[in-house]
Design a protein around this motif. Structure first.
Motif, short mmCIF file in Angstrom:
data_model
loop_
_atom_site.label_atom_id
_atom_site.label_comp_id
_atom_site.label_asym_id
_atom_site.label_seq_id
_atom_site.Cartn_x
_atom_site.Cartn_y
_atom_site.Cartn_z
N GLU A 1 37.67 33.17 56.74
CA GLU A 1 37.27 32.28 57.83
C GLU A 1 35.76 32.06 57.78
OE1 GLU A 1 38.66 35.29 58.65
OE2 GLU A 1 40.75 34.75 59.01
N TYR A 2 35.37 30.86 58.09
CA TYR A 2 33.96 30.49 58.04
C TYR A 2 33.08 31.46 58.84
CZ TYR A 2 29.63 27.94 58.60
OH TYR A 2 28.30 27.60 58.60
N ARG B 1 29.98 33.68 57.45
CA ARG B 1 28.63 33.41 57.98
C ARG B 1 28.01 34.68 58.54
NH1 ARG B 1 25.67 29.90 56.35
NH2 ARG B 1 24.42 31.74 56.17
N LEU C 1 34.92 26.44 50.94
CA LEU C 1 35.00 26.56 52.41
C LEU C 1 33.64 26.28 53.06
CD1 LEU C 1 36.53 27.78 55.07
CD2 LEU C 1 35.30 29.84 54.47
N MET C 2 32.58 26.87 52.49
CA MET C 2 31.26 26.73 53.11
C MET C 2 30.71 25.31 53.00
SD MET C 2 30.99 29.67 54.33
CE MET C 2 29.35 30.10 54.90
N SER D 1 33.06 21.60 58.81
CA SER D 1 33.97 22.09 59.84
C SER D 1 33.23 22.04 61.16
CB SER D 1 34.43 23.51 59.53
OG SER D 1 33.68 24.43 60.26
N ASN E 1 30.42 24.56 61.78
CA ASN E 1 29.14 24.63 61.09
C ASN E 1 28.44 23.28 61.05
OD1 ASN E 1 31.16 23.82 59.34
ND2 ASN E 1 30.07 24.47 57.53
#
Length: 206
Positions: A89-90, A94, A135-136, A140, A143
């Motif tokens: 998950e982001y 992070r 993902l990064m 989303s 972010n």
């Protein structure tokens, strides 16, 4: 080899740690100097191990790997932490990176990626395995970073002002406002202004 990278593994899955140890020790790139299955074991032993790279699981039985990461990178700044976890998950990624991790691997990463990650962080670089890298880079809602001007514009759009009215209020040309509005739609992945307003309110962007 004297310049072999010293690696420690902190993970409560014993089968996984054994597999990783074998992978690292057979690589000729690095050698495993210690394995711990809990945060407490790691705290107790890391001073003796003095690893260059610490493979750290996010979900440990006795404490969060995120908190442990912060503690260890503060106490042992020369040790690089490479997160190794099932979490993709982001927010988790992070937090790990914000707490000092130099890299992030998911547990289903290829063996080559694990070794590439160890080599990269040991050399002072940041490493994200392919899945996390994708993902990064994905836009989303969690972010989205908006500049001060974009937030100001979004607020006025939410108030229902037209491009001409916004232009007059913030002393820019209507054309500039039009391109700003287009950028905001793209950045937030909104189909139209109505969706943009809904997202701004739901995600507290203004």
């Amino acid at each position: 080899m004297n310049n072999t990278i010293k690696v420690a593994i902190v993970d409560d899955h014993k089968i996984l740690t054994e597999g990783l140890k074998g992978l690292v020790d057979d690589s000729e790139l690095a050698t495993v100097v210690g394995v711990a299955h809990t945060a407490a074991d790691c705290r107790h032993s890391i001073g003796f191990w003095k690893p260059d790279v610490l493979l750290l699981d996010v979900g440990l039985p006795d404490m969060s790997g995120i908190d442990l990461c912060k503690e260890l990178t503060t106490r042992f700044p020369l040790t690089k932490v490479l997160a190794l976890t099932t979490h993709n998950e982001y927010t988790v990624v992070r937090k790990m990176l914000d707490n000092g991790a130099s890299g992030y691997l998911v547990k289903n990463a290829m063996a080559e990626e694990v070794l590439a990650g160890i080599e990269a962080v040991a050399a002072g670089k940041t490493f994200l395995c392919h899945e996390i890298d994708v993902l990064m880079k994905k836009p989303s809602s969690k972010n989205i970073w908006l500049s001060q001007r974009e937030r100001e514009l979004l607020k006025l759009i939410c108030e229902g002002l037209t491009n001409a009215e916004i232009a007059a209020q913030i002393f820019l040309s209507p054309e500039t406002i039009k391109s700003y509005r287009k950028n905001l739609l793209l950045k937030l992945g909104a189909k139209n202004t109505a969706v943009l307003v809904k997202m701004a309110i739901e995600q507290k962007l203004i």
